[in-house]
Design a protein around this motif. Structure first.
Motif, PDB file in Angstrom:
ATOM      1  N   LEU A  57      52.915  38.591  25.870  1.00 55.24           N
ATOM      2  CA  LEU A  57      52.499  39.029  27.204  1.00 55.24           C
ATOM      3  C   LEU A  57      52.616  40.536  27.349  1.00 55.24           C
ATOM      4  N   ILE A  58      51.670  41.103  28.059  1.00 58.87           N
ATOM      5  CA  ILE A  58      51.708  42.517  28.435  1.00 58.87           C
ATOM      6  C   ILE A  58      51.357  42.615  29.906  1.00 58.87           C
ATOM      7  N   TYR A  59      52.133  43.407  30.656  1.00 60.36           N
ATOM      8  CA  TYR A  59      51.852  43.686  32.064  1.00 60.36           C
ATOM      9  C   TYR A  59      51.919  45.191  32.291  1.00 60.36           C
ATOM     10  N   VAL A  60      51.042  45.692  33.139  1.00 63.98           N
ATOM     11  CA  VAL A  60      51.183  47.069  33.588  1.00 63.98           C
ATOM     12  C   VAL A  60      52.420  47.131  34.490  1.00 63.98           C
ATOM     13  N   ASP A  61      53.127  48.244  34.452  1.00 59.72           N
ATOM     14  CA  ASP A  61      54.405  48.338  35.166  1.00 59.72           C
ATOM     15  C   ASP A  61      54.283  48.016  36.652  1.00 59.72           C
ATOM     16  N   SER A  62      53.179  48.404  37.263  1.00 61.75           N
ATOM     17  CA  SER A  62      53.044  48.268  38.713  1.00 61.75           C
ATOM     18  C   SER A  62      52.957  46.813  39.182  1.00 61.75           C
ATOM     19  N   VAL A  63      52.726  45.862  38.264  1.00 62.25           N
ATOM     20  CA  VAL A  63      52.606  44.458  38.680  1.00 62.25           C
ATOM     21  C   VAL A  63      53.730  43.591  38.123  1.00 62.25           C
ATOM     22  N   LYS A  64      54.604  44.157  37.321  1.00 63.27           N
ATOM     23  CA  LYS A  64      55.695  43.366  36.731  1.00 63.27           C
ATOM     24  C   LYS A  64      56.559  42.757  37.827  1.00 63.27           C
ATOM     25  N   GLY A  65      56.848  41.474  37.665  1.00 67.12           N
ATOM     26  CA  GLY A  65      57.648  40.761  38.644  1.00 67.12           C
ATOM     27  C   GLY A  65      56.842  40.195  39.800  1.00 67.12           C
ATOM     28  N   ARG A  66      55.573  40.565  39.910  1.00 70.16           N
ATOM     29  CA  ARG A  66      54.718  40.074  40.995  1.00 70.16           C
ATOM     30  C   ARG A  66      53.547  39.246  40.481  1.00 70.16           C
ATOM     31  N   PHE A  67      52.978  39.627  39.347  1.00 66.99           N
ATOM     32  CA  PHE A  67      51.825  38.932  38.783  1.00 66.99           C
ATOM     33  C   PHE A  67      52.255  38.132  37.558  1.00 66.99           C
ATOM     34  N   THR A  68      51.579  36.988  37.353  1.00 64.09           N
ATOM     35  CA  THR A  68      51.834  36.170  36.175  1.00 64.09           C
ATOM     36  C   THR A  68      50.511  35.743  35.562  1.00 64.09           C
ATOM     37  N   ILE A  69      50.350  36.017  34.278  1.00 63.51           N
ATOM     38  CA  ILE A  69      49.160  35.585  33.565  1.00 63.51           C
ATOM     39  C   ILE A  69      49.497  34.318  32.777  1.00 63.51           C
ATOM     40  N   SER A  70      48.547  33.394  32.741  1.00 61.87           N
ATOM     41  CA  SER A  70      48.742  32.159  31.970  1.00 61.87           C
ATOM     42  C   SER A  70      47.388  31.707  31.440  1.00 61.87           C
ATOM     43  N   ARG A  71      47.436  30.821  30.442  1.00 57.82           N
ATOM     44  CA  ARG A  71      46.197  30.347  29.835  1.00 57.82           C
ATOM     45  C   ARG A  71      46.236  28.843  29.638  1.00 57.82           C
ATOM     46  N   ASP A  72      45.055  28.233  29.751  1.00 52.13           N
ATOM     47  CA  ASP A  72      44.862  26.812  29.479  1.00 52.13           C
ATOM     48  C   ASP A  72      43.926  26.732  28.286  1.00 52.13           C
ATOM     49  N   ASN A  73      44.502  26.549  27.125  1.00 56.26           N
ATOM     50  CA  ASN A  73      43.695  26.585  25.904  1.00 56.26           C
ATOM     51  C   ASN A  73      42.686  25.451  25.844  1.00 56.26           C
ATOM     52  N   ALA A  74      43.049  24.303  26.371  1.00 49.88           N
ATOM     53  CA  ALA A  74      42.148  23.145  26.300  1.00 49.88           C
ATOM     54  C   ALA A  74      40.859  23.387  27.069  1.00 49.88           C
ATOM     55  N   ASN A  75      40.962  24.199  28.124  1.00 52.22           N
ATOM     56  CA  ASN A  75      39.798  24.462  28.973  1.00 52.22           C
ATOM     57  C   ASN A  75      39.307  25.902  28.880  1.00 52.22           C
ATOM     58  N   ASN A  76      39.822  26.641  27.915  1.00 52.90           N
ATOM     59  CA  ASN A  76      39.387  28.036  27.703  1.00 52.90           C
ATOM     60  C   ASN A  76      39.417  28.834  29.002  1.00 52.90           C
ATOM     61  N   THR A  77      40.528  28.715  29.710  1.00 55.44           N
ATOM     62  CA  THR A  77      40.654  29.345  31.025  1.00 55.44           C
ATOM     63  C   THR A  77      41.915  30.201  31.070  1.00 55.44           C
ATOM     64  N   VAL A  78      41.784  31.335  31.732  1.00 57.93           N
ATOM     65  CA  VAL A  78      42.935  32.217  31.957  1.00 57.93           C
ATOM     66  C   VAL A  78      43.098  32.405  33.458  1.00 57.93           C
ATOM     67  N   TYR A  79      44.353  32.472  33.867  1.00 61.78           N
ATOM     68  CA  TYR A  79      44.686  32.619  35.291  1.00 61.78           C
ATOM     69  C   TYR A  79      45.500  33.884  35.513  1.00 61.78           C
ATOM     70  N   LEU A  80      45.414  34.396  36.732  1.00 61.11           N
ATOM     71  CA  LEU A  80      46.289  35.486  37.153  1.00 61.11           C
ATOM     72  C   LEU A  80      46.828  35.126  38.525  1.00 61.11           C
ATOM     73  N   GLN A  81      48.096  34.775  38.570  1.00 55.67           N
ATOM     74  CA  GLN A  81      48.771  34.500  39.835  1.00 55.67           C
ATOM     75  C   GLN A  81      49.316  35.811  40.364  1.00 55.67           C
ATOM     76  N   MET A  82      48.879  36.184  41.547  1.00 51.84           N
ATOM     77  CA  MET A  82      49.264  37.464  42.138  1.00 51.84           C
ATOM     78  C   MET A  82      50.057  37.198  43.412  1.00 51.84           C
ATOM     79  N   ASN A  83      51.319  37.577  43.405  1.00 50.94           N
ATOM     80  CA  ASN A  83      52.193  37.403  44.554  1.00 50.94           C
ATOM     81  C   ASN A  83      52.622  38.768  45.097  1.00 50.94           C
ATOM     82  N   SER A  84      53.128  38.767  46.302  1.00 52.33           N
ATOM     83  CA  SER A  84      53.619  40.005  46.940  1.00 52.33           C
ATOM     84  C   SER A  84      52.582  41.116  46.834  1.00 52.33           C
ATOM     85  N   LEU A  85      51.370  40.793  47.176  1.00 56.52           N
ATOM     86  CA  LEU A  85      50.269  41.750  47.017  1.00 56.52           C
ATOM     87  C   LEU A  85      50.452  42.952  47.929  1.00 56.52           C
ATOM     88  N   LYS A  86      50.021  44.095  47.420  1.00 61.11           N
ATOM     89  CA  LYS A  86      50.124  45.368  48.139  1.00 61.11           C
ATOM     90  C   LYS A  86      48.723  45.958  48.321  1.00 61.11           C
TER      91      LYS A  86
END
Length: 121
Positions: A57-86
């Motif tokens: 995993l790699i995150y830009v510093d400004s989103v660490k602790g707020r954003f989470t990236i995940s992947r679903d390999n079976a469905n070739n899908t990537v997600y970005l959960q964004m919390n505490s948005l500014k």
């Protein structure tokens, strides 16, 4: 050969959450890297988060602790959960996948169409 479709952007108040999705389809043999970039008006496109097929995993510093990236390999899908948005998270968000297609002999980068995220009260 490979198509990406993004969804999940929109308008949200500061402190709110959004979840972006990017689904890949087509003649996909392997996906090495999945990532999310963003571009705000008047600024260069920047990497927000990235996940490899080894789950590095790699995150830009400004989103660490707020954003989470995940992947679903079976469905070739990537997600970005964004919390505490500014407000400074406001940008067009693009997914980028490094893909080897069955008809190709090397990995190439494919980009989504972009989805607008606006954080405002």
């Amino acid at each position: 050969q490979v198509q990406l479709v993004e969804s999940g952007g929109g308008l949200v108040q500061p402190g709110g959450s959004l979840r972006l999705s990017c689904a890949a389809s087509g003649s996909i043999f392997s996906i090495a890297v999945m990532g999310w970039y963003r571009q705000a008006p008047g600024k260069q496109r920047e990497l927000v988060a990235q996940i490899t097929n080894g789950d590095r995993l790699i995150y830009v510093d400004s989103v660490k602790g707020r954003f989470t990236i995940s992947r679903d390999n079976a469905n070739n899908t990537v997600y970005l959960q964004m919390n505490s948005l500014k407000p400074e998270d406001t940008a067009v968000y693009y997914c980028c996948l490094t893909v080897a297609a069955y008809s190709d002999n090397r990995f190439r980068n494919y980009w989504g169409q972009g989805t607008q995220v606006t954080v405002s009260s």
